[in-house]
Design a protein around this motif. Structure first.
Motif, PDB file in Angstrom:
ATOM      1  N   VAL A   1       0.858  -1.190   0.000  1.00  0.00           N
ATOM      2  CA  VAL A   1       0.000   0.000   0.000  1.00  0.00           C
ATOM      3  C   VAL A   1       0.891   1.236   0.000  1.00  0.00           C
ATOM      4  CG1 VAL A   1      -1.678   1.345   1.321  1.00  0.00           C
ATOM      5  CG2 VAL A   1      -1.914  -1.140   1.186  1.00  0.00           C
ATOM      6  N   ARG A   2       0.626   2.146  -0.906  1.00  0.00           N
ATOM      7  CA  ARG A   2       1.337   3.425  -0.958  1.00  0.00           C
ATOM      8  C   ARG A   2       0.548   4.438  -0.145  1.00  0.00           C
ATOM      9  NH1 ARG A   2       1.206   8.009  -4.372  1.00  0.00           N
ATOM     10  NH2 ARG A   2       3.222   9.078  -4.500  1.00  0.00           N
ATOM     11  N   LEU A   3       1.245   5.044   0.802  1.00  0.00           N
ATOM     12  CA  LEU A   3       0.600   5.951   1.745  1.00  0.00           C
ATOM     13  C   LEU A   3       1.316   7.300   1.718  1.00  0.00           C
ATOM     14  CD1 LEU A   3      -1.608   5.859   4.050  1.00  0.00           C
ATOM     15  CD2 LEU A   3       0.275   5.397   5.607  1.00  0.00           C
ATOM     16  N   VAL A   4       0.562   8.384   1.538  1.00  0.00           N
ATOM     17  CA  VAL A   4       1.142   9.723   1.522  1.00  0.00           C
ATOM     18  C   VAL A   4       0.449  10.568   2.601  1.00  0.00           C
ATOM     19  CG1 VAL A   4       1.604  11.811   0.200  1.00  0.00           C
ATOM     20  CG2 VAL A   4       1.682   9.576  -0.934  1.00  0.00           C
ATOM     21  N   LEU A   5       1.249  11.141   3.492  1.00  0.00           N
ATOM     22  CA  LEU A   5       0.732  12.001   4.548  1.00  0.00           C
ATOM     23  C   LEU A   5       1.301  13.407   4.385  1.00  0.00           C
ATOM     24  CD1 LEU A   5       1.183   9.724   7.709  1.00  0.00           C
ATOM     25  CD2 LEU A   5      -0.889  10.058   6.352  1.00  0.00           C
ATOM     26  N   GLU A   6       0.461  14.403   4.620  1.00  0.00           N
ATOM     27  CA  GLU A   6       0.913  15.790   4.639  1.00  0.00           C
ATOM     28  C   GLU A   6       0.749  16.321   6.059  1.00  0.00           C
ATOM     29  OE1 GLU A   6       0.357  19.083   1.442  1.00  0.00           O
ATOM     30  OE2 GLU A   6      -1.296  19.330   2.877  1.00  0.00           O
ATOM     31  N   VAL A   7       1.832  16.938   6.585  1.00  0.00           N
ATOM     32  CA  VAL A   7       1.821  17.394   7.982  1.00  0.00           C
ATOM     33  C   VAL A   7       2.154  18.875   8.027  1.00  0.00           C
ATOM     34  CG1 VAL A   7       2.690  16.973  10.301  1.00  0.00           C
ATOM     35  CG2 VAL A   7       2.647  15.099   8.644  1.00  0.00           C
ATOM     36  N   GLU A   8       1.356  19.610   8.803  1.00  0.00           N
ATOM     37  CA  GLU A   8       1.600  21.046   9.001  1.00  0.00           C
ATOM     38  C   GLU A   8       1.856  21.321  10.475  1.00  0.00           C
ATOM     39  OE1 GLU A   8      -0.495  25.363   7.968  1.00  0.00           O
ATOM     40  OE2 GLU A   8      -1.386  23.479   7.287  1.00  0.00           O
ATOM     41  N   ASN A   9       2.947  22.021  10.749  1.00  0.00           N
ATOM     42  CA  ASN A   9       3.357  22.316  12.119  1.00  0.00           C
ATOM     43  C   ASN A   9       2.973  23.759  12.474  1.00  0.00           C
ATOM     44  OD1 ASN A   9       4.659  22.619  14.594  1.00  0.00           O
ATOM     45  ND2 ASN A   9       6.708  22.778  13.691  1.00  0.00           N
ATOM     46  N   PRO A  10       2.054  23.973  13.437  1.00  0.00           N
ATOM     47  CA  PRO A  10       1.639  25.328  13.789  1.00  0.00           C
ATOM     48  C   PRO A  10       2.505  25.969  14.873  1.00  0.00           C
ATOM     49  CG  PRO A  10       0.273  23.764  14.957  1.00  0.00           C
ATOM     50  CD  PRO A  10       1.252  22.950  14.141  1.00  0.00           C
ATOM     51  N   ASN A  11       3.574  25.305  15.280  1.00  0.00           N
ATOM     52  CA  ASN A  11       4.401  25.772  16.388  1.00  0.00           C
ATOM     53  C   ASN A  11       5.638  26.529  15.902  1.00  0.00           C
ATOM     54  OD1 ASN A  11       3.114  24.220  18.803  1.00  0.00           O
ATOM     55  ND2 ASN A  11       3.371  22.665  17.232  1.00  0.00           N
TER      56      ASN A  11
END
Length: 261
Positions: free
Chosen positions: A173-183
Motif C-alpha cells: 500500500v502506498r501511503l502519503v501524509l501531509e503534515v503542518e506544524n503550527p508551532n
C-alpha cells in the motif's frame, strides 16, 4: 641658569595640569528587561532565537553615546554572545534597545528544555560597554547589567496531519501524509504507524518526518501487506512523538480515516 629654567618649566607644567579638567569615568546605564520572547527553535538549523527588548537609563550628568557592544548573555548557566546596538542616551533619560539572542542547540540544550517546559530560567547580561567620548572610546566594565528570571509563553499545538493518498500497489500500500506544524518550534515526528482495514491491522511501519518551525512537509511510505485486505473502513493509526532530543517530547496520537483506491 639652566637649572633655574628646568625648575621654571616644571612649575609651569604643574600649573597647566591643575587647570585641565580630569576625565570623568562614565557610569553604566541602568538596564531593565522589557521583553524576552521566543522567536523559533529549529533543530535543523541547530539554533533557537529569542527577541530581547531592554530599557536603558542614563544616570550620568552628560549624554552617553553607546557604541555596538558584544556582551555575554548567560541563560540557565550557559553563556552566549549578544550584541547591544549603538544607542545615544541623553543625561537622565531612557531609551529602548531591541536585540536578538541566538542559542545554539548543542550548548543550550538544558536552558532551552527549561524554557520550553515552562520553567523560570535565570538570565544574566554582563560584559563591557563601549562609549564614544570625544575622540576616545571609553570602556565601561566589566559589569553585570541584568540578573533576573525569565519565562516564555509556549503551548504545544498538535500538528495537522492529512491523509493525501492511500492506494494499492501490488502486494503493498502506498501511503502519503501531509503534515503542518503550527508551532514556532521545529521537531521530528517519529513513531509507529499501522494500517487497519475493517478494524484489522494489515500493515505496519515506522514513520519519520522533519518539520521546521511553522513548516509543512510530506511523507511517503510503501507498506507491505501482512495479509489480504478485507472489506470495511480503512484507517491509519498513528502513535507518534514530536521530538527534539533533550528539549521536546510530546505525544501525537491520531487516527486518520481514508479510502483505499
Amino acid at each position: 641658569m639652566k637649572r633655574y629654567a628646568r625648575w621654571l618649566l616644571f612649575g609651569l607644567a604643574l600649573l597647566l595640569s591643575a587647570c585641565v579638567p580630569q576625565a570623568v569615568r562614565p557610569q553604566p546605564p541602568q538596564v531593565e528587561l522589557l521583553q524576552f520572547s521566543l522567536v523559533s527553535i529549529d533543530p535543523f538549523s541547530g539554533r533557537g532565537e529569542f527577541d530581547v527588548r531592554l530599557r536603558l537609563t542614563n544616570t550620568n550628568s552628560f549624554t552617553l553615546p553607546l557604541l555596538d557592544s558584544t556582551l555575554t548573555a548567560e541563560l540557565g548557566g550557559s553563556q552566549f554572545r549578544l550584541t547591544l546596538p549603538a544607542l545615544e542616551i541623553p543625561a537622565g533619560a531612557s531609551r529602548e534597545a531591541q536585540t536578538r539572542l541566538v542559542v545554539p542547540l548543542v550548548e543550550g540544550t538544558r536552558a532551552l528544555a527549561s524554557l520550553v517546559g515552562g520553567q523560570s530560567t535565570r538570565f544574566r547580561l554582563l560584559g563591557e560597554l563601549r562609549v564614544q567620548l570625544g575622540p576616545a572610546v571609553v570602556p565601561i566594565g566589566p559589569v553585570t547589567l541584568l540578573d533576573r528570571e525569565v519565562r516564555i509563553q509556549f503551548t504545544f499545538r498538535l500538528p495537522t496531519i492529512r491523509l493525501v493518498e492511500i492506494r494499492l500497489d501490488g502486494l503493498a500500500v502506498r501511503l502519503v501524509l501531509e503534515v503542518e506544524n503550527p508551532n514556532p518550534i521545529g521537531f521530528t515526528l517519529e513513531g509507529p504507524l499501522r494500517l487497519l482495514i475493517g478494524g484489522r491491522s494489515v500493515a505496519e511501519s515506522a514513520f519519520n518526518l522533519g518539520l521546521g518551525p511553522n513548516g509543512r512537509n510530506r511523507g511517503e511510505l510503501r507498506l507491505g501487506l501482512s495479509g489480504l485486505p478485507g472489506l470495511g473502513g480503512v484507517s491509519v493509526d498513528l502513535g507518534l512523538t514530536a521530538r527534539i532530543p533533550g528539549i521536546l517530547d510530546r505525544p501525537v496520537v491520531q487516527v486518520l480515516q481514508g479510502v483505499l483506491r
